[in-house]
Scaffold this motif. Structure first.
Motif, mmCIF file in Angstrom:
data_model
loop_
_atom_site.group_PDB
_atom_site.id
_atom_site.type_symbol
_atom_site.label_atom_id
_atom_site.label_comp_id
_atom_site.label_asym_id
_atom_site.label_seq_id
_atom_site.Cartn_x
_atom_site.Cartn_y
_atom_site.Cartn_z
ATOM 1 N N ALA A 98 0.834 -1.208 0.000
ATOM 2 C CA ALA A 98 0.000 0.000 0.000
ATOM 3 C C ALA A 98 0.865 1.253 0.000
ATOM 4 O O ALA A 98 0.582 2.222 -0.713
ATOM 5 C CB ALA A 98 -0.941 -0.002 1.201
ATOM 6 N N GLY A 99 1.924 1.262 0.799
ATOM 7 C CA GLY A 99 2.827 2.415 0.835
ATOM 8 C C GLY A 99 3.565 2.597 -0.474
ATOM 9 O O GLY A 99 3.740 3.731 -0.944
ATOM 10 N N TYR A 234 -7.442 9.754 -2.575
ATOM 11 C CA TYR A 234 -6.892 8.879 -1.539
ATOM 12 C C TYR A 234 -7.444 9.299 -0.197
ATOM 13 O O TYR A 234 -7.302 10.465 0.208
ATOM 14 C CB TYR A 234 -5.367 8.984 -1.543
ATOM 15 N N LEU A 235 -8.122 8.373 0.488
ATOM 16 C CA LEU A 235 -8.664 8.620 1.816
ATOM 17 C C LEU A 235 -7.848 7.804 2.808
ATOM 18 O O LEU A 235 -7.878 6.565 2.780
ATOM 19 C CB LEU A 235 -10.142 8.220 1.888
ATOM 20 N N ASN A 240 -7.026 0.697 6.905
ATOM 21 C CA ASN A 240 -7.260 0.324 5.505
ATOM 22 C C ASN A 240 -7.638 1.569 4.704
ATOM 23 O O ASN A 240 -8.802 1.928 4.608
ATOM 24 C CB ASN A 240 -8.372 -0.729 5.407
ATOM 25 N N SER A 241 -6.644 2.218 4.117
ATOM 26 C CA SER A 241 -6.903 3.424 3.326
ATOM 27 C C SER A 241 -7.657 3.073 2.058
ATOM 28 O O SER A 241 -7.662 1.926 1.605
ATOM 29 C CB SER A 241 -5.580 4.130 3.002
ATOM 30 N N LEU A 242 -8.303 4.070 1.472
ATOM 31 C CA LEU A 242 -9.203 3.837 0.345
ATOM 32 C C LEU A 242 -8.810 4.698 -0.849
ATOM 33 O O LEU A 242 -8.467 5.869 -0.692
ATOM 34 C CB LEU A 242 -10.643 4.159 0.768
#
Length: 293
Positions: A98-99, A234-235, A240-242
């Motif tokens: 994710a990063g 990007y939230l 768990n980012s969205l």
């Protein structure tokens, strides 16, 4: 080649765009498979980013889906050509998919718009401030050090040969929220003023007196590529980012950012002298907070 189990954000986005174009063209998965001489499962894997499609085949598919030549066509082709191998792969020892997706997304963006209600955005953080933020959530000091190093490396998009335009709206609460020592905070606020000298950076402060607005308490980033259909919201979330790709949602967040910008104080202009400020602006507020620490 077996389908990949964990496609990157770019691979998922490319697949999603192909699915959108297929549906817009009124074609079923079976019809698309017949055109490529493949089975339905292959189309499904392409549209979920689990397998790649060659450049030649992608060109044929886009034309078959009635995608006209132009910036969008070229951008989709370019997404398929990228291999995802960037500087961020030096951090695979610590930074998860994710990063790394976030760093790759930043690297291909031409404009970034961010709203932060509680902390200074990562792109503008000093290393000391970033380390203080990260140690608050990471129990292993060595991992926190590595995360901070990664965050500093991401800032190169603001100073590279073709730097991205960057517009940050920071809530006044973030200026007052103590992160680390007072000295860390003073250096961080000074950093805000210094980085605003870059011609591609705009910093605004959303003051307490502006009141409540629909998005004033939510952190979000809008990544722009120059092709609006391929923008991404990007939230950030602790677990768990969205990532949002839907056109209606993109439009809504763009409108929210525009409204936040209207309600926020005038952008920081470090070139102006303090005595020239006839009314409160972002710079004068940052200076006031810094001098009261």
């Amino acid at each position: 080649m077996a389908p990949r189990s964990n496609p990157s954000e770019r691979q998922r986005r490319l697949g999603a765009e192909l699915r959108k174009l297929r549906l817009r063209a009124g074609l079923t998965g079976e019809q698309a498979a017949a055109f490529l001489g493949a089975d339905r499962a292959r189309i499904s894997n392409i549209e979920t980013g689990r397998i790649d499609v060659s450049r030649n085949r992608l060109y044929m598919v886009l034309r078959h889906y009635d995608c006209p030549p132009g910036p969008y066509f070229d951008a989709v082709m370019a997404m398929a050509q990228e291999n995802g191998k960037g500087w961020w792969h030096e951090f695979t020892d610590t930074i998860g998919p994710a990063g790394r997706d976030l760093a790759e997304l930043e690297s291909r963006s031409t404009i970034l718009r961010t709203h932060n209600p509680l902390v200074i955005p990562g792109m503008l953080q000093t290393e000391e401030y970033a380390h203080a933020v990260l140690t608050a959530t990471e129990s292993e000091p060595q991992r926190a050090d590595r995360y901070a190093e990664f965050r500093m490396a991401r800032q190169q998009v603001l100073t590279s040969g073709s730097p991205a335009a960057y517009h940050a709206i920071i809530h006044e609460a973030a200026l007052h929220t103590r992160v680390g020592s007072p000295e860390v905070m003073r250096k961080q606020l000074l950093r805000l003023m210094e980085v605003s000298r870059l011609s591609n950076v705009t910093v605004q402060v959303y003051p307490f007196e502006a009141g409540v607005y629909a998005a004033h308490s939510r952190s979000f980033v809008i990544f722009g590529t120059g092709v609006p259909e391929l923008d991404t919201v990007y939230l950030e979330h602790p677990t768990n980012s969205l990532l949002l790709w839907d056109g209606a949602e993109l439009d809504e967040y763009a409108k929210m950012f525009e409204r936040l910008s209207e309600l926020a104080l005038a952008p920081v202009d470090p070139q102006s002298a303090p005595e020239s400020h006839e009314s409160r602006d972002s710079l004068s507020l940052i200076q006031h907070v810094m001098y009261t620490l």
